[in-house]
Design an enzyme around this catalytic site. Structure first.
Site, short mmCIF file in Angstrom:
data_model
loop_
_atom_site.label_atom_id
_atom_site.label_comp_id
_atom_site.label_asym_id
_atom_site.label_seq_id
_atom_site.Cartn_x
_atom_site.Cartn_y
_atom_site.Cartn_z
N ARG A 1 5.45 -7.59 7.77
CA ARG A 1 6.57 -7.03 7.00
C ARG A 1 7.70 -6.67 7.95
NH1 ARG A 1 4.46 -2.89 2.45
NH2 ARG A 1 6.26 -3.70 1.35
N GLN B 1 11.58 -11.67 5.20
CA GLN B 1 11.89 -11.29 3.83
C GLN B 1 12.09 -12.49 2.91
OE1 GLN B 1 15.14 -8.51 3.84
NE2 GLN B 1 13.95 -6.90 4.83
N TYR C 1 1.54 -0.57 3.92
CA TYR C 1 0.67 -0.69 2.75
C TYR C 1 -0.17 0.57 2.58
CZ TYR C 1 1.70 -5.71 2.84
OH TYR C 1 2.33 -6.92 2.83
N SER D 1 5.70 -10.53 -1.99
CA SER D 1 6.72 -9.72 -2.65
C SER D 1 7.31 -10.45 -3.85
CB SER D 1 7.83 -9.35 -1.67
OG SER D 1 7.37 -8.42 -0.72
N ASP E 1 8.57 -14.20 2.00
CA ASP E 1 7.51 -13.30 1.56
C ASP E 1 6.99 -13.65 0.16
OD1 ASP E 1 5.81 -11.22 1.05
OD2 ASP E 1 7.20 -9.64 1.63
#
Length: 369
Positions: free
Chosen positions: A122, A127, A228, A133, A130
């Site tokens: 992460r 991003q 997490y 996500s 991902d």
């Protein structure tokens, strides 16, 4: 260099790892794309659309994969697919590395390199890659839609000549990506939303979306280095269940999203707790495949417990495959594009890169997780 897109054969899987839009991008980079005939039909993408984008349509999975350097998939291959692959090929996608390491081990024995995007760190660089996500966000949205389809009452506040309809009350356990999207969706539909998470740091995010954060009076912290949620203590679990029990009698919809990577899902709701819900209540357990947050939940099944409907589904993104495939395929393209060297016409996946080091689950015949 060929990238292969075989049809997904995992039960209930409707998504596809490349769309016509991403095929165009690969083609513009000088790559050849083999797409198995019918691979995109369940997602709404016809063979002709792929052909027009520059793909070569192959009739069988074997023909699709045979000469490919890279094979992209939504889910890790099933055992019956193992014979399709040859040593030296690279598999990219959701390899389910932590939940199905035995599959990765068998693929490693065949000499494949497995790049598991479900292991992406992460960090800001990942991003756009991902998959967790993007798919979790869609799953959180779909969880609310599924619940509303079964709920025997209206959701928003309505003031009519026939009387006032009070808004439905929704409790969401777990405020990660899926949970936050569920909060946002439920609020847009007019529900009163309460959410809980073992990470107290997400309280501000919950409240910014219009939800109320269910406080657990504890000084313990359960957020790991990756951001997490981690395993909770027995003392915390007791406090958590007590707080949940107080709100269940007023809850019309309960959505649970809590997962611990590589471990069984935490048990948040017992059968006794389900009995506290009012008649007609709906539960959506998004952790069903990992053992479930709700006692008795079965993945891919809809059960009735007393007057309560319990929906177990850990792959809700597959319920909206057109959008989910677009997002997933963009994630894969962004990952591959970062490591494609046009001047050399090849991919360079070097272990000294922190992303590759994190996602490489198998290489050169060895299991690395």
């Amino acid at each position: 260099m060929i990238i292969a897109v075989p049809t997904e054969i995992s039960p209930g899987e409707t998504r596809v790892a490349a769309t016509p839009d991403t095929v165009k991008k690969y083609f513009s980079r000088g790559l050849r794309i083999h797409v198995q005939s019918g691979a995109g039909l369940a997602s709404g993408f016809a063979d002709e659309a792929y052909r027009n984008a520059g793909a070569e349509i192959m009739q069988t999975a074997a023909e699709t994969v045979n000469n490919a350097a890279v094979v992209i998939k939504i889910k890790s291959p099933l055992p019956e697919e193992f014979s399709l692959f040859r040593s030296g090929q690279i598999l990219v996608g959701d390899m389910e590395a932590l939940s199905r390491p035995a599959r990765i081990n068998e693929l490693a024995k065949k000499g494949l390199t497995c790049l598991a995007l479900d292991l992406l760190p992460r960090i800001s660089r990942t991003q756009s890659m991902d998959i967790l996500s993007s798919q979790s966000s869609l799953s959180g949205y779909r969880a609310v839609i599924e619940a509303m389809a079964w709920l025997p009452r209206a959701v928003p506040l309505m003031m009519t000549a026939a009387g006032t309809v009070t808004p439905a009350r929704i409790l969401i356990l777990g405020a990660g990506v899926a949970g936050l999207q569920a909060i946002a969706t439920a609020k847009r539909m007019g529900a009163v939303v309460t959410a809980s998470d073992v990470r107290s740091t997400v309280k501000e995010q919950v409240e910014s979306l219009g939800g109320r954060f269910l406080e657990i009076q504890s000084t313990e912290q359960f957020e790991n280095a990756g951001g997490y949620a981690g395993k909770t203590s027995a003392a915390y679990q007791k406090l958590q269940q007590s707080a949940i029990c107080k709100i269940l009698p007023e809850t019309d919809v309960l959505i649970t999203t809590a997962l611990i990577p590589g471990k069984p899902a935490p048990r948040l709701v017992t059968r006794k707790m389900i009995e506290l819900l009012p008649a007609g209540a709906v539960i959506v357990d998004m952790a069903a495949a990992a053992g479930g947050n709700v006692e008795g939940t079965q993945n891919d099944q809809i059960l009735k417990t007393g007057n309560t409907v319990v929906i177990g589904n850990s792959n809700l993104a597959a319920k909206i495959p057109f959008t989910a495939s677009k997002m997933f395929s963009n994630n894969i393209y962004n990952f591959l594009d970062a490591y494609y060297r046009s001047e050399k016409k090849k991919f360079e996946f070097n272990d000294d890169d922190e992303i590759i080091h994190a996602v490489c689950a198998a290489r050169n015949g060895s299991l690395l997780i």
